[in-house]
Design a protein around this motif. Sequence first.
Motif, mmCIF file in Angstrom:
data_model
loop_
_atom_site.group_PDB
_atom_site.id
_atom_site.type_symbol
_atom_site.label_atom_id
_atom_site.label_comp_id
_atom_site.label_asym_id
_atom_site.label_seq_id
_atom_site.Cartn_x
_atom_site.Cartn_y
_atom_site.Cartn_z
ATOM 1 N N LEU A 210 62.038 98.807 45.763
ATOM 2 C CA LEU A 210 61.691 97.649 44.936
ATOM 3 C C LEU A 210 61.878 96.346 45.709
ATOM 4 O O LEU A 210 61.054 95.443 45.611
ATOM 5 N N GLU A 211 62.954 96.259 46.483
ATOM 6 C CA GLU A 211 63.198 95.037 47.264
ATOM 7 C C GLU A 211 62.140 94.851 48.334
ATOM 8 O O GLU A 211 61.720 93.731 48.610
ATOM 9 N N ILE B 64 57.128 96.159 36.205
ATOM 10 C CA ILE B 64 56.866 97.575 36.497
ATOM 11 C C ILE B 64 56.242 98.200 35.262
ATOM 12 O O ILE B 64 56.831 98.188 34.182
ATOM 13 N N ILE C 232 56.358 104.614 42.391
ATOM 14 C CA ILE C 232 57.733 104.497 42.885
ATOM 15 C C ILE C 232 58.378 105.867 42.975
ATOM 16 O O ILE C 232 59.035 106.197 43.968
ATOM 17 N N VAL D 285 59.990 91.819 41.156
ATOM 18 C CA VAL D 285 60.336 92.159 39.774
ATOM 19 C C VAL D 285 61.339 91.158 39.213
ATOM 20 O O VAL D 285 61.938 90.369 39.945
ATOM 21 N N ILE E 60 65.424 103.812 45.181
ATOM 22 C CA ILE E 60 64.587 103.020 44.268
ATOM 23 C C ILE E 60 64.831 101.535 44.506
ATOM 24 O O ILE E 60 63.892 100.743 44.604
ATOM 25 N N ARG E 61 66.110 101.154 44.617
ATOM 26 C CA ARG E 61 66.459 99.750 44.818
ATOM 27 C C ARG E 61 65.846 99.207 46.112
ATOM 28 O O ARG E 61 65.271 98.118 46.142
ATOM 29 N N TYR F 20 58.027 95.348 45.952
ATOM 30 C CA TYR F 20 57.676 94.830 44.629
ATOM 31 C C TYR F 20 58.418 93.539 44.341
ATOM 32 O O TYR F 20 59.512 93.306 44.842
ATOM 33 N N LEU G 276 62.034 103.059 34.324
ATOM 34 C CA LEU G 276 61.645 102.012 35.278
ATOM 35 C C LEU G 276 60.811 100.924 34.612
ATOM 36 O O LEU G 276 60.779 99.788 35.066
#
Length: 130
Positions: A60-61, A25, A33, A66, A56-57, A64, A19
């Motif tokens: 993150l959306e 990250i 995460i 990124v 995870i996707r 976070y 990651l």
Amino acid sequence: MARIAGVDLPRRKHITISLRYLFGIGPAAARVICKKTGIPENKMTEELTDADVKKIRDLLEAEYKVEGDLRREIQMNIKRLMDLGCYRGLRHRKGLPVHGQRTHTNARTRKGPRKGLAARGAAPRPAGKG
């Protein structure tokens, strides 16, 4: 192969290490995460199921910023400083260190390679006797 935020994660590494290949990250965020998605930290990236990658996707959306979005935000912040004309903006504009480091010696990363004496406009030495 797990592909998240446009980055292919390395297959034969633990997910907490993989990651970190995402811009924005680091070690602490990678552990958080894993904890929030319920994925063990020592699980290898190639062992992830499609459902794990989707978890995870989605996280993150949702939580976070990124890769491209983060890079764009950082560039916009720097541009704002330069447009304001504040001290930090001037340092960015001139390509000098921003956080108060010395520049008499060192600072070669920001200033670039050394310029010779001739480039500084030094007068040529007069020809001496002998």
